[in-house]
Scaffold this active site. Structure first.
Site, PDB file in Angstrom:
ATOM      1  N   ARG A 118      11.397  -1.291  10.536  1.00 20.62           N
ATOM      2  CA  ARG A 118      10.351  -0.890  11.478  1.00 20.62           C
ATOM      3  C   ARG A 118      10.307  -1.831  12.666  1.00 20.62           C
ATOM      4  O   ARG A 118      10.424  -3.038  12.505  1.00 20.62           O
ATOM      5  CB  ARG A 118       8.990  -0.916  10.771  1.00 20.62           C
ATOM      6  CG  ARG A 118       8.717   0.324   9.995  1.00 20.62           C
ATOM      7  CD  ARG A 118       7.508   0.198   9.148  1.00 20.62           C
ATOM      8  NE  ARG A 118       6.337  -0.356   9.827  1.00 20.62           N
ATOM      9  CZ  ARG A 118       5.114  -0.369   9.281  1.00 20.62           C
ATOM     10  NH1 ARG A 118       4.925   0.128   8.078  1.00 20.62           N
ATOM     11  NH2 ARG A 118       4.098  -0.885   9.936  1.00 20.62           N
ATOM     12  N   ARG A 146      -9.394   1.193   8.853  1.00 19.95           N
ATOM     13  CA  ARG A 146      -8.957  -0.161   9.182  1.00 19.95           C
ATOM     14  C   ARG A 146      -9.997  -0.906  10.002  1.00 19.95           C
ATOM     15  O   ARG A 146      -9.773  -2.059  10.367  1.00 19.95           O
ATOM     16  CB  ARG A 146      -7.673  -0.066  10.003  1.00 19.95           C
ATOM     17  CG  ARG A 146      -6.416  -0.490   9.243  1.00 19.95           C
ATOM     18  CD  ARG A 146      -5.304  -0.274  10.193  1.00 19.95           C
ATOM     19  NE  ARG A 146      -4.100  -0.972   9.961  1.00 19.95           N
ATOM     20  CZ  ARG A 146      -3.017  -0.441   9.391  1.00 19.95           C
ATOM     21  NH1 ARG A 146      -3.051   0.756   8.875  1.00 19.95           N
ATOM     22  NH2 ARG A 146      -1.901  -1.135   9.335  1.00 19.95           N
ATOM     23  N   ARG A 162      11.915  -5.820   4.530  1.00 13.65           N
ATOM     24  CA  ARG A 162      11.589  -4.403   4.275  1.00 13.65           C
ATOM     25  C   ARG A 162      12.442  -3.441   5.101  1.00 13.65           C
ATOM     26  O   ARG A 162      12.525  -3.541   6.314  1.00 13.65           O
ATOM     27  CB  ARG A 162      10.114  -4.198   4.615  1.00 13.65           C
ATOM     28  CG  ARG A 162       9.690  -2.757   4.683  1.00 13.65           C
ATOM     29  CD  ARG A 162       8.235  -2.611   4.477  1.00 13.65           C
ATOM     30  NE  ARG A 162       7.443  -2.912   5.657  1.00 13.65           N
ATOM     31  CZ  ARG A 162       6.114  -2.814   5.675  1.00 13.65           C
ATOM     32  NH1 ARG A 162       5.456  -2.494   4.596  1.00 13.65           N
ATOM     33  NH2 ARG A 162       5.460  -3.079   6.777  1.00 13.65           N
ATOM     34  N   ARG A 174      -0.200  -8.645  13.458  1.00 11.59           N
ATOM     35  CA  ARG A 174      -0.786  -7.658  12.548  1.00 11.59           C
ATOM     36  C   ARG A 174      -1.646  -8.326  11.473  1.00 11.59           C
ATOM     37  O   ARG A 174      -2.679  -7.811  11.092  1.00 11.59           O
ATOM     38  CB  ARG A 174       0.325  -6.809  11.911  1.00 11.59           C
ATOM     39  CG  ARG A 174       0.896  -5.796  12.897  1.00 11.59           C
ATOM     40  CD  ARG A 174       2.232  -5.227  12.448  1.00 11.59           C
ATOM     41  NE  ARG A 174       2.142  -4.502  11.213  1.00 11.59           N
ATOM     42  CZ  ARG A 174       3.156  -4.355  10.355  1.00 11.59           C
ATOM     43  NH1 ARG A 174       4.332  -4.904  10.618  1.00 11.59           N
ATOM     44  NH2 ARG A 174       2.996  -3.667   9.274  1.00 11.59           N
ATOM     45  N   LYS A 212       0.823  -1.208   0.000  1.00  7.77           N
ATOM     46  CA  LYS A 212       0.000   0.000   0.000  1.00  7.77           C
ATOM     47  C   LYS A 212       0.862   1.265   0.000  1.00  7.77           C
ATOM     48  O   LYS A 212       0.637   2.173  -0.782  1.00  7.77           O
ATOM     49  CB  LYS A 212      -0.938   0.040   1.223  1.00  7.77           C
ATOM     50  CG  LYS A 212      -1.899  -1.113   1.318  1.00  7.77           C
ATOM     51  CD  LYS A 212      -2.870  -0.951   2.481  1.00  7.77           C
ATOM     52  CE  LYS A 212      -2.222  -0.970   3.857  1.00  7.77           C
ATOM     53  NZ  LYS A 212      -1.587  -2.238   4.241  1.00  7.77           N
TER      54      LYS A 212
HETATM   55  P1  AMP Z   1       0.974   0.792   8.898  1.00  7.38           P
HETATM   56  O1  AMP Z   1       2.173   1.617   8.626  1.00  7.38           O
HETATM   57  O2  AMP Z   1      -0.231   1.252   8.096  1.00  7.38           O
HETATM   58  O3  AMP Z   1       1.221  -0.687   8.773  1.00  7.38           O
HETATM   59  O4  AMP Z   1       0.569   1.051  10.432  1.00  7.38           O
HETATM   60  C1  AMP Z   1       1.435   0.707  11.487  1.00  7.38           C
HETATM   61  C2  AMP Z   1       0.669   0.629  12.799  1.00  7.38           C
HETATM   62  O5  AMP Z   1       0.061   1.908  13.079  1.00  7.38           O
HETATM   63  C3  AMP Z   1      -0.493  -0.358  12.810  1.00  7.38           C
HETATM   64  O6  AMP Z   1      -0.073  -1.681  13.102  1.00  7.38           O
HETATM   65  C4  AMP Z   1      -1.380   0.238  13.911  1.00  7.38           C
HETATM   66  O7  AMP Z   1      -0.854  -0.022  15.193  1.00  7.38           O
HETATM   67  C5  AMP Z   1      -1.229   1.742  13.669  1.00  7.38           C
HETATM   68  N1  AMP Z   1      -2.233   2.233  12.694  1.00  7.38           N
HETATM   69  C6  AMP Z   1      -2.012   2.744  11.453  1.00  7.38           C
HETATM   70  N2  AMP Z   1      -3.156   3.094  10.862  1.00  7.38           N
HETATM   71  C7  AMP Z   1      -4.151   2.786  11.737  1.00  7.38           C
HETATM   72  C8  AMP Z   1      -5.571   2.875  11.705  1.00  7.38           C
HETATM   73  N3  AMP Z   1      -6.207   3.357  10.632  1.00  7.38           N
HETATM   74  N4  AMP Z   1      -6.264   2.460  12.802  1.00  7.38           N
HETATM   75  C9  AMP Z   1      -5.639   1.983  13.891  1.00  7.38           C
HETATM   76  N5  AMP Z   1      -4.309   1.852  13.990  1.00  7.38           N
HETATM   77  C10 AMP Z   1      -3.559   2.251  12.920  1.00  7.38           C
END
Ligand code: AMP
Length: 212
Positions: free
Chosen positions: A158, A88, A127, A169, A13
């Site tokens: 990360r 989400r 990554r 996740r 994404k």
């Molecule tokens: P990502 O970079 O999109 O994989 O997000 C990393 C982490 O940020 C996720 O595992 C969640 O802990 C938090 N996070 C990101 N976007 C959201 C969202 N829309 N709702 C809740 N938690 C989020």
């Protein structure tokens, strides 16, 4: 134009949203990137969010909805935006519908990036991200290069890309985010795109899905 990129962690994404940003001339809005920035700056939101992020869990809906409401009102988002990692959960999707309705902006498409679990885990474990330009470098399991191939910045992995957090996740995705597929299919907005294969080819497929 407003579009959403939906898909499990590792589906691409972020990589795709960054590429599409220029092409569609609208900003990418990534809640994950915004949260990581808060964590790095040690803000109150960052301190709260970090506990959830480190466990691979979702940050509470209301914190995220407030953050998005604020972000989409910034000048650069006036002509539209591409959402990556939001919504989400169903409550987030319902809140987004309300925010868009209030601003009289329609949602154009929800692109679901389909990728096999095996590929997801391989992508995530290889990554690395650049601290300077945010470039996503995938080593396919090999050692990372010394510096970012695009800008020479420092590369890092990360914290939540560790294998046990990745498993959590993926589980959270299946339980809380996958129901959005039915939600948007019901509104005839969902476009399924094969997220495997060459990055350029996937970008092309997404463009067709959004514009077509
Ligand atoms: P990502 O970079 O999109 O994989 O997000 C990393 C982490 O940020 C996720 O595992 C969640 O802990 C938090 N996070 C990101 N976007 C959201 C969202 N829309 N709702 C809740 N938690 C989020």
């Amino acid at each position: 134009m407003v579009a959403i990129l939906l898909g499990p962690p590792g589906a691409g994404k972020g990589t795709q949203a960054r590429r599409l940003e220029e092409d569609l001339d609208i900003p990418q809005i990534s809640t994950g990137d915004i949260l990581r920035d808060h964590v790095a700056r040690g803000t109150d939101l960052g301190k709260q969010a970090k506990q959830y992020m480190d466990r691979g869990e979702l940050v509470p809906d209301q914190l995220i909805i407030d953050l998005i409401a604020d972000r989409i009102d910034q000048d650069d988002a006036a002509a539209g935006f591409l959402l990556d990692g939001f919504p989400r959960t169903i409550p987030q999707a319902v809140a987004l519908d309300g925010l868009l309705r209030a601003r009289e902006v329609p949602l154009r498409a929800v692109v679901l990036l389909d990728v096999d679990d095996e590929v997801l885990v391989r992508r995530i474990s290889g990554r690395y991200l650049c601290r300077e330009c945010g470039e996503d470098v995938n080593t396919g399991g090999e050692e990372p290069p010394e510096a970012c191939p695009k800008c020479g910045g420092e590369l890092y992995q990360r914290d939540d890309d560790r294998p046990e957090t990745v498993r959590k996740r993926l589980e959270v995705y299946r339980e809380q985010t996958a129901p959005l597929v039915d939600y948007y299919e019901g509104e005839s907005l969902l476009r399924r795109v094969d997220g495997s294969g060459e990055v350029d080819e996937v970008t092309r497929r997404i463009k067709v899905a959004i514009k077509g």
